[in-house]
Design a protein around this motif. Structure first.
Motif, PDB file in Angstrom:
ATOM      1  N   GLY A  29       2.298  23.564 127.540  1.00  0.00           N
ATOM      2  CA  GLY A  29       1.733  23.446 128.871  1.00  0.00           C
ATOM      3  C   GLY A  29       0.431  24.225 128.953  1.00  0.00           C
ATOM      4  N   ARG A  59       3.382  22.198 133.337  1.00  0.00           N
ATOM      5  CA  ARG A  59       4.200  21.586 132.279  1.00  0.00           C
ATOM      6  C   ARG A  59       3.574  20.253 131.917  1.00  0.00           C
ATOM      7  N   GLU A  68       4.561  18.562 135.829  1.00  0.00           N
ATOM      8  CA  GLU A  68       5.003  19.483 136.873  1.00  0.00           C
ATOM      9  C   GLU A  68       4.071  20.683 136.878  1.00  0.00           C
ATOM     10  N   HIS A 104       9.657  32.643 134.784  1.00  0.00           N
ATOM     11  CA  HIS A 104      11.116  32.543 134.765  1.00  0.00           C
ATOM     12  C   HIS A 104      11.725  33.253 135.978  1.00  0.00           C
ATOM     13  N   GLU A 107      11.164  31.113 139.036  1.00  0.00           N
ATOM     14  CA  GLU A 107      12.010  29.925 139.131  1.00  0.00           C
ATOM     15  C   GLU A 107      13.437  30.297 139.558  1.00  0.00           C
ATOM     16  N   LYS A 118      15.527  22.291 140.834  1.00  0.00           N
ATOM     17  CA  LYS A 118      15.599  22.216 139.380  1.00  0.00           C
ATOM     18  C   LYS A 118      16.933  22.763 138.896  1.00  0.00           C
ATOM     19  N   ASP A 122      16.878  23.042 133.117  1.00  0.00           N
ATOM     20  CA  ASP A 122      15.445  22.720 133.214  1.00  0.00           C
ATOM     21  C   ASP A 122      14.590  23.983 133.342  1.00  0.00           C
ATOM     22  N   THR A 126      11.757  25.205 130.724  1.00  0.00           N
ATOM     23  CA  THR A 126      10.399  25.530 131.165  1.00  0.00           C
ATOM     24  C   THR A 126       9.995  26.903 130.647  1.00  0.00           C
ATOM     25  N   GLU A 129       9.124  26.632 126.995  1.00  0.00           N
ATOM     26  CA  GLU A 129       7.811  25.999 126.871  1.00  0.00           C
ATOM     27  C   GLU A 129       6.695  26.980 127.221  1.00  0.00           C
ATOM     28  N   ALA A 130       6.919  27.789 128.238  1.00  0.00           N
ATOM     29  CA  ALA A 130       5.902  28.761 128.650  1.00  0.00           C
ATOM     30  C   ALA A 130       5.695  29.829 127.572  1.00  0.00           C
TER      31      ALA A 130
END
Length: 170
Positions: A29, A59, A68, A104, A107, A118, A122, A126, A129-130
Motif C-alpha cells: 500500500g 490499501r 481502501e 492497527h 482499526e 471490518k 481483515d 491490513t 500489509e502496512a
C-alpha cells in the motif's frame, strides 16, 4: 541418519520459506500524511492526526489500485499492545513499525467505537500489509525498517491469535 543440526537447519529453512511466501502474497500500500504523539504516561501516547494532512494508509490490490483508504483519528495508543517481554528483540518494539502499529491501534479503536464493519481478520491483514509496505517503501522521508518477513509473519500471527481476538472482542 541426519544430525540434529541438519534437522534444525531443514526446519528453519521451511519456516523461512513459509514467512517469505506469506509476505509475497501481501499487497503493498502507501502511507501518506503526518501525525504527532503526546506522551500521557508510561507507554501511553495520545495520537494526534495532522489537521491538514492526516496519516492515511491506502490499501492497494495486486495491480496497484487503491481499494481502501484508512485515515486515523485521534486516540490513545501503546503501539499495538506488544508485550514488554519481547520489546528487546530487534523488530519487535512497539515503534519499529510505528505508522503500521498506529494504524492497527486505530482499526481496533474504530471497531470498538462502531466506526467500521471490518472483520478481525481483515484488520490484521491490513496491519501485515502496512508493516511490509514500511519495510519495502518506507514512510515519507524516514528511514525504512529492515525488510524482515519473519517479523511480519510473527507479529501477524500474534495479533491474529486468541490474545488479539480477546482485545478485539473486549
Amino acid at each position: 541418519m541426519p544430525t540434529s543440526r541438519h534437522t534444525r537447519k531443514r526446519i528453519q529453512n521451511r519456516i523461512d520459506r513459509r514467512h517469505s511466501e506469506f509476505v509475497e502474497q501481501l499487497n503493498l500500500g502507501e502511507f501518506t500524511g503526518r501525525f504527532g504523539l503526546r506522551w500521557i504516561g508510561p507507554n501511553d501516547f495520545m495520537y494526534h492526526p495532522d489537521a491538514a494532512d492526516p496519516l492515511t494508509f491506502h490499501r492497494k490490490d495486486a495491480a496497484g489500485n487503491v481499494i481502501e483508504s484508512v485515515t486515523l483519528g485521534a486516540m490513545t495508543t501503546d503501539g499495538a499492545s506488544i508485550p514488554r517481554l519481547i520489546w528487546p528483540i530487534p523488530g519487535f518494539s512497539p515503534w519499529d513499525y510505528g505508522p503500521a502499529h498506529l494504524l492497527h491501534d486505530w482499526e481496533f479503536e474504530a471497531h470498538h467505537r462502531g466506526l467500521n464493519n471490518k472483520s478481525f481478520e481483515d484488520v490484521n491483514l491490513t496491519f501485515a500489509e502496512a508493516m511490509w509496505t514500511l519495510m519495502t517503501n518506507g514512510y515519507l522521508d524516514s528511514e525504512k525498517p529492515k525488510a524482515d518477513p519473519e517479523a511480519v509473519y510473527t507479529i501477524y500471527a500474534f495479533v491474529n491469535s486468541a490474545f488479539g481476538r480477546n482485545i478485539w472482542d473486549g
